[in-house]
Motif scaffolding. Structure first.
Motif, PDB file in Angstrom:
ATOM      1  N   ALA A 103     -35.749 -62.080  90.575  1.00 24.64           N
ATOM      2  CA  ALA A 103     -35.086 -61.209  91.539  1.00 24.64           C
ATOM      3  C   ALA A 103     -33.702 -60.806  91.041  1.00 24.64           C
ATOM      4  N   HIS A 104     -32.988 -61.750  90.453  1.00 23.94           N
ATOM      5  CA  HIS A 104     -31.647 -61.472  89.925  1.00 23.94           C
ATOM      6  C   HIS A 104     -31.726 -60.396  88.837  1.00 23.94           C
ATOM      7  N   ASN A 105     -32.737 -60.500  87.957  1.00 23.99           N
ATOM      8  CA  ASN A 105     -32.857 -59.513  86.876  1.00 23.99           C
ATOM      9  C   ASN A 105     -33.295 -58.149  87.376  1.00 23.99           C
ATOM     10  N   LEU A 106     -34.013 -58.100  88.493  1.00 25.42           N
ATOM     11  CA  LEU A 106     -34.282 -56.805  89.108  1.00 25.42           C
ATOM     12  C   LEU A 106     -32.989 -56.202  89.637  1.00 25.42           C
ATOM     13  N   ALA A 107     -32.204 -57.017  90.328  1.00 27.15           N
ATOM     14  CA  ALA A 107     -31.017 -56.518  91.021  1.00 27.15           C
ATOM     15  C   ALA A 107     -29.873 -56.166  90.082  1.00 27.15           C
ATOM     16  N   ASN A 108     -29.748 -56.888  88.959  1.00 27.99           N
ATOM     17  CA  ASN A 108     -28.601 -56.617  88.082  1.00 27.99           C
ATOM     18  C   ASN A 108     -28.852 -55.468  87.103  1.00 27.99           C
ATOM     19  N   GLY A 109     -30.058 -54.902  87.124  1.00 27.06           N
ATOM     20  CA  GLY A 109     -30.337 -53.754  86.268  1.00 27.06           C
ATOM     21  C   GLY A 109     -30.441 -54.082  84.788  1.00 27.06           C
ATOM     22  N   ARG A 110     -30.717 -55.341  84.458  1.00 23.72           N
ATOM     23  CA  ARG A 110     -30.875 -55.696  83.047  1.00 23.72           C
ATOM     24  C   ARG A 110     -31.938 -54.827  82.366  1.00 23.72           C
ATOM     25  N   TRP A 111     -32.951 -54.463  83.153  1.00 21.74           N
ATOM     26  CA  TRP A 111     -34.076 -53.693  82.621  1.00 21.74           C
ATOM     27  C   TRP A 111     -33.702 -52.252  82.258  1.00 21.74           C
ATOM     28  N   LEU A 112     -32.492 -51.836  82.584  1.00 26.03           N
ATOM     29  CA  LEU A 112     -32.021 -50.515  82.169  1.00 26.03           C
ATOM     30  C   LEU A 112     -31.603 -50.491  80.705  1.00 26.03           C
TER      31      LEU A 112
END
Length: 346
Positions: free
Chosen positions: A143-152
């Motif tokens: 959930a944290h990695n979804l919210a922090n936008g790491r996937w951008l």
């Protein structure tokens, strides 16, 4: 006594495969203005176009080529290249990236296993983990990695503002929507600011329910990245194995002529939760991989000789009843959620 004998004879299945339980789609790029984020009609797809450029010689030269005359001759030759580029229009200052994410049940249940005794022991071990820890710690990190936008990835770097929206989709419609200021969340750790803790916990609980099979979970994830009008954006780059098939130096990924990002690249970012490896103090979280592979650094952070890799931990846990430390149990389960082929076949 019979159990001990059976465990002593237990061997890793030669055929052992797991399907991934976090299943992202490809992400698509669109462009618009920051103050029109709530108006879907105002967002247009980002195309990929070709650009021809004249580069200069800048690679490291061999000793025999460092003669001034030879270097001047090399510099005089044009280094012509054709590359793909993607950029926002001149009247759009914000990039939108959107994808969907399925959270599937059955973590730890192999999709293929040719050893019934091993599969039974694996099921027993996974059930023990779930009973002791549940999926909430892993779900909290996802959930944290979804919210922090790491996937951008590179699109997040240098952005003025980044807003991430996570929607729980039920029958195609958003049942709940959570919004996050991505730049307030760290990429180095998983501690959230106080005002975001409750919201992140709600997303984590939903992901945990999906992994445990308590409910069907489909998430719609989107990010609005304010980078500036006309700025270049960064879709995935295609790996061209047959260089003779194209004359371009760089080929970008498109879906129906729209700039996009590979689902594999999104998945890599979401599973960047391993802070339990030996070099975590220096490197921070890395993607969950059996050997802790970090390709950008050309190294494996979980060396077999240190008994910290997935295979040593899993075999010790199942075959020798050496229960790993809780954080290493999380790593093993995260690797099973990642999926892969882990059999002991030749």
């Amino acid at each position: 006594m019979a159990t001990k004998t059976a465990d002593a004879d237990l061997k890793t299945a030669s055929v052992l495969a797991f399907e991934r339980k976090l299943d992202p789609s490809d992400a698509l790029f669109s462009a618009g203005r920051w103050d029109e984020r709530d108006d879907p009609a105002r967002w247009a797809p980002v195309p990929v176009r070709e650009k021809s450029v004249r580069g200069t010689i800048s690679n490291r030269l061999k000793a025999k080529d460092q003669d001034p005359a030879k270097l001047d001759a090399q510099i005089d030759k044009p280094n012509l290249q054709t590359v793909d580029v993607a950029a926002l229009p001149a009247d759009a200052d914000t990039l939108k990236v959107a994808f969907t994410l399925r959270v599937l049940q059955g973590a730890g249940s192999p999709s293929a296993c040719n050893n019934a005794a091993y599969q039974a022991k694996l099921r027993q071990t996974v059930e023990g983990y779930v009973k002791a820890h549940g999926f909430i710690e892993l779900a909290r990190r996802y959930a944290h990695n979804l919210a922090n936008g790491r996937w951008l990835w590179r699109n997040r770097t240098g952005a003025e503002e980044v807003e991430v929206r996570v929607q729980h989709l039920v029958q195609g419609a958003p049942a709940t929507t959570w919004r996050f200021d991505a730049l307030k969340l760290s990429l180095r750790h998983f501690d959230a600011p106080g005002e975001m803790t409750e919201t992140l916990d709600e997303v984590a609980q939903l992901i945990a329910r999906g992994l445990s099979g308590e409910s069907h979970v489909l998430l719609g994830v989107s990010a609005f990245v304010r980078v500036g009008a006309g700025q270049e954006v960064f879709p995935s780059q295609e790996l061209i194995l047959d260089r003779d098939s194209t004359k371009k130096s760089k080929t970008l990924y498109t879906v129906a002529d729209v700039a996009g990002m590979h689902s594999q690249k999104l998945g890599n970012a979401l599973r960047t939760i391993d802070t339990w490896h030996p070099e975590a103090a220096t490197l921070g979280p890395i993607a969950v991989e059996p050997y802790g592979s970090v390709t950008t650094l050309g190294k494996a952070c979980r060396q077999p000789k240190e008994k910290q890799d997935f295979y040593n931990l899993l075999d010790g846990w199942l075959l020798k009843d050496r229960v790993p430390a809780p954080e290493q149990q999380h790593f093993v389960m995260a690797t099973l959620i990642r999926g892969g082929v882990f059999g002991d076949g030749e």
